[in-house]
Design an enzyme around this catalytic site. Structure first.
Site, PDB file in Angstrom:
ATOM      1  N   ASP A  11      42.454  34.526  44.698  1.00  0.00           N
ATOM      2  CA  ASP A  11      42.188  34.153  43.447  1.00  0.00           C
ATOM      3  C   ASP A  11      43.475  33.245  43.126  1.00  0.00           C
ATOM      4  O   ASP A  11      44.401  34.122  42.672  1.00  0.00           O
ATOM      5  CB  ASP A  11      41.920  35.146  42.284  1.00  0.00           C
ATOM      6  CG  ASP A  11      41.438  34.689  40.616  1.00  0.00           C
ATOM      7  OD1 ASP A  11      42.031  33.455  40.477  1.00  0.00           O
ATOM      8  OD2 ASP A  11      42.166  35.836  40.189  1.00  0.00           O
ATOM      9  N   GLU A  66      37.900  35.299  36.117  1.00  0.00           N
ATOM     10  CA  GLU A  66      36.871  34.749  36.735  1.00  0.00           C
ATOM     11  C   GLU A  66      35.511  35.722  37.871  1.00  0.00           C
ATOM     12  O   GLU A  66      34.689  35.989  37.827  1.00  0.00           O
ATOM     13  CB  GLU A  66      36.695  34.023  38.109  1.00  0.00           C
ATOM     14  CG  GLU A  66      37.263  34.836  39.519  1.00  0.00           C
ATOM     15  CD  GLU A  66      38.295  35.312  39.425  1.00  0.00           C
ATOM     16  OE1 GLU A  66      39.206  36.283  39.861  1.00  0.00           O
ATOM     17  OE2 GLU A  66      39.751  35.919  38.035  1.00  0.00           O
ATOM     18  N   LYS A  93      32.915  43.310  43.339  1.00  0.00           N
ATOM     19  CA  LYS A  93      33.645  41.990  42.922  1.00  0.00           C
ATOM     20  C   LYS A  93      34.560  41.894  44.259  1.00  0.00           C
ATOM     21  O   LYS A  93      35.279  42.281  44.845  1.00  0.00           O
ATOM     22  CB  LYS A  93      34.699  42.316  41.974  1.00  0.00           C
ATOM     23  CG  LYS A  93      35.349  40.807  41.994  1.00  0.00           C
ATOM     24  CD  LYS A  93      36.993  41.191  40.566  1.00  0.00           C
ATOM     25  CE  LYS A  93      37.376  40.119  40.649  1.00  0.00           C
ATOM     26  NZ  LYS A  93      38.632  39.976  40.211  1.00  0.00           N
ATOM     27  N   ARG A 150      34.533  38.691  36.432  1.00  0.00           N
ATOM     28  CA  ARG A 150      33.227  38.466  35.633  1.00  0.00           C
ATOM     29  C   ARG A 150      32.430  37.947  35.132  1.00  0.00           C
ATOM     30  O   ARG A 150      31.162  38.717  34.601  1.00  0.00           O
ATOM     31  CB  ARG A 150      33.885  39.573  34.181  1.00  0.00           C
ATOM     32  CG  ARG A 150      34.055  38.904  32.534  1.00  0.00           C
ATOM     33  CD  ARG A 150      35.706  38.662  32.057  1.00  0.00           C
ATOM     34  NE  ARG A 150      36.612  38.909  32.045  1.00  0.00           N
ATOM     35  CZ  ARG A 150      37.649  39.419  31.047  1.00  0.00           C
ATOM     36  NH1 ARG A 150      37.207  38.963  30.308  1.00  0.00           N
ATOM     37  NH2 ARG A 150      38.892  39.621  32.899  1.00  0.00           N
ATOM     38  N   LYS A 188      47.500  30.472  38.729  1.00  0.00           N
ATOM     39  CA  LYS A 188      48.497  31.827  38.371  1.00  0.00           C
ATOM     40  C   LYS A 188      50.142  30.862  38.656  1.00  0.00           C
ATOM     41  O   LYS A 188      49.902  30.348  39.543  1.00  0.00           O
ATOM     42  CB  LYS A 188      48.480  32.527  39.212  1.00  0.00           C
ATOM     43  CG  LYS A 188      47.150  33.145  39.400  1.00  0.00           C
ATOM     44  CD  LYS A 188      46.736  34.955  40.033  1.00  0.00           C
ATOM     45  CE  LYS A 188      46.040  35.468  39.889  1.00  0.00           C
ATOM     46  NZ  LYS A 188      45.333  36.502  38.260  1.00  0.00           N
ATOM     47  N   ASP A 206      41.194  32.342  35.212  1.00  0.00           N
ATOM     48  CA  ASP A 206      41.605  32.838  35.645  1.00  0.00           C
ATOM     49  C   ASP A 206      40.612  34.239  35.392  1.00  0.00           C
ATOM     50  O   ASP A 206      40.949  35.003  36.015  1.00  0.00           O
ATOM     51  CB  ASP A 206      43.075  33.000  35.805  1.00  0.00           C
ATOM     52  CG  ASP A 206      43.588  34.320  36.501  1.00  0.00           C
ATOM     53  OD1 ASP A 206      43.096  34.223  37.176  1.00  0.00           O
ATOM     54  OD2 ASP A 206      44.742  34.482  36.274  1.00  0.00           O
ATOM     55  N   ASP A 248      42.217  41.250  46.065  1.00  0.00           N
ATOM     56  CA  ASP A 248      41.315  40.341  43.934  1.00  0.00           C
ATOM     57  C   ASP A 248      39.570  40.492  45.196  1.00  0.00           C
ATOM     58  O   ASP A 248      39.114  41.010  43.987  1.00  0.00           O
ATOM     59  CB  ASP A 248      41.218  39.265  43.551  1.00  0.00           C
ATOM     60  CG  ASP A 248      40.897  39.050  42.821  1.00  0.00           C
ATOM     61  OD1 ASP A 248      40.776  40.222  41.243  1.00  0.00           O
ATOM     62  OD2 ASP A 248      40.685  37.885  42.335  1.00  0.00           O
TER      63      ASP A 248
END
Length: 489
Positions: A230, A309, A225, A311, A237, A307, A248
């Protein structure tokens, strides 16, 4: 490098290793003056402590260092930045150190992220006799340092283009092929979910791919990933949740670290590395809660929360990886805060479909002090991610079982006949320990490497390229500007 692989000089101060259990017996045989001095400074062999001994002229004569054991991967990690600068060697009055553990722990103990703030003092150097084991330790340390550097680099200087450049440098070093699919080309190439998540950023999303190895060898596909920052998207967030979101892309960094070791040690595999790299940003064209996105696999995803995102981008990469029919598929991702709530930062969550495989990996991780912990892909929870208007939704019905919901989501894109490991990790140390400063971390990489070596039956995996060049993957990128609970992940 702070470890020099050359015959140790007698001028280098010896370091004698001991543990608490052995110290009392050993100290009884030391000269009386030495015993009194060690008692005066309170040294008793406690791990990660040391005592300096001077000669009659006041010069450093020797060091006594407390360790858990001489084979521990962080046995010497407290010493490089605590000892006076200079050269040291392993002494012979205590335990005999394992060369791999000595090289690894010394290098990791010397690690700091100094891209912006130079070190205030030099680390001490360790002289080790050249050996395959010591070289292996340095290779693993270099890959770990490169992984940490990638995660620690701020998002301003580690966007999708810079992450792609790091992968390109790794490919170039090892003779692998590299390509990337960027921006709107993702739609034509069949990666609509990666495009949807990343399209709102001024830094174009991309699918990064690296291939290496002999076609006749079993295929190993690694997916990481790569969310370089993010914001949470339109489901933005809070400030606390966003503060560390440069990390992230920790799954991508760990995959690159592992891939570099696979190639450096020439494992007999056909390696494919896939990294969907995006910023999850906010703009007029950002993907929205309630949107339905068609994926590469043909499944439609309802967006319950922007949020979640990770997956969404992983499903396209996993689907592409599955098309190559790998013998083993591994993904690594800073996927859910739920995994951190369940296991904390030190224990990555391992999801796989076979209990015997999970037990082997957990046992290896414990033995190597590079742990992960098994959690179930509990398919009875699948209704929690089923949508009324699409095939699945990217969030569960509530916060219960959030990491399992994410694993179930990914499992829909990996057919049962594909052997698959999903690792939900933090890629971050939230508190300092010797050799493990606060900041980015390589997690489960050593465990996965040993597992892969055993599985793919390489009799001699102690060779490899010069370790110094591996860390260069993450260096020099800062000047390039082109180049269920996700919050807190």
């Amino acid at each position: 490098m702070t470890v020099q692989l050359k015959k140790p000089s007698n001028a280098a101060a010896p370091i004698h290793l001991i543990d608490r259990a052995s110290f009392a017996k050993k100290s009884a045989k030391l000269p009386a003056a030495t015993r009194r001095w060690l008692a005066t400074v309170g040294f008793d062999g406690k791990p990660d402590t040391h005592a300096l001994l001077a000669d009659a002229t006041g010069r450093l004569r020797a060091v006594w260092a407390g360790v858990h054991d001489a084979q521990h991967p962080f046995a010497l990690a407290s010493l490089p930045r605590a000892l006076p600068p200079g050269r040291y060697r392993l002494g012979d009055e205590g335990f005999t150190a394992d060369p791999e553990a000595a090289a690894l722990s010394w290098e990791l103990g010397a690690y700091i992220f100094d891209l912006y703030k130079p070190a205030q003092r030099e680390a001490a150097e360790l002289m080790l006799a050249p050996s395959a084991a010591a070289t292996r330790g340095l290779l693993i340390a270099a890959a770990t340092a490169a992984t940490r550097d990638l995660v620690n680099t701020p998002a301003e200087h580690m966007g999708p283009a810079e992450l792609a450049e790091a992968a390109r440098l790794a490919a170039q070093q090892h003779g692998a092929t590299f390509k990337q699919t960027v921006g709107d080309a993702l739609l034509q190439a069949g990666f609509p979910a990666v495009h949807a998540v990343g399209r709102a950023s001024t830094r174009a999303p991309r699918l990064i791919e690296l291939n290496w190895g002999t076609p006749s060898h079993p295929k190993l596909t690694l997916v990481g990933k790569g969310v370089c920052f993010d914001s949470g998207g339109l489901d933005i967030k809070g400030a606390d949740g966003m503060r560390l979101m440069k990390k992230d892309m920790g799954g991508a960094a760990n995959v690159l670290g592992l891939a570099s070791l696979v190639m450096a040690m020439k494992l007999p595999v056909r390696l494919q590395v896939l990294i969907p790299a995006v910023d999850n940003a906010i703009a007029g064209n950002a993907y929205r809660p309630g949107d339905v996105i068609k994926t590469r696999a043909g499944l439609h995803i309802e967006i319950g929360n922007t949020d979640a995102e990770g997956r969404v981008i992983l499903c396209d990469a996993l689907s592409y990886g599955v098309e190559g029919q790998p013998n083993l598929l591994i993904d690594m991702a800073t996927l859910t805060g739920a995994a951190r709530i369940a296991l904390g930062h030190q224990l990555p969550a391992l999801f796989c479909r076979r209990m015997d495989q999970a037990r082997e990996l957990v046992d290896r991780g414990l033995a190597l002090h590079d742990p992960l912990w098994h959690m179930p892909i509990w398919r009875d929870y699948h209704p929690a991610i089923e949508s009324d208007i699409a095939d699945i939704v990217n969030t569960g019905r509530n916060q219960q079982g959030g990491a399992i919901n994410a694993a179930n989501f990914l499992a829909d894109f990996v057919p049962a006949e594909i052997e698959w490991l999903h690792i939900d990790l933090a890629a971050w140390n939230d508190s300092a320990r010797p050799g493990r400063p606060v900041g980015g971390e390589a997690q489960a990489v050593r465990t996965l490497l040993v597992y892969l070596e055993a599985r793919f039956d390489r009799p001699d995996s102690r060779s490899g390229k010069s370790p110094a060049s591996l860390r260069g993957i993450a260096r020099g990128l800062s000047t390039s500007t082109e180049l269920e609970q996700d919050q807190g992940k």
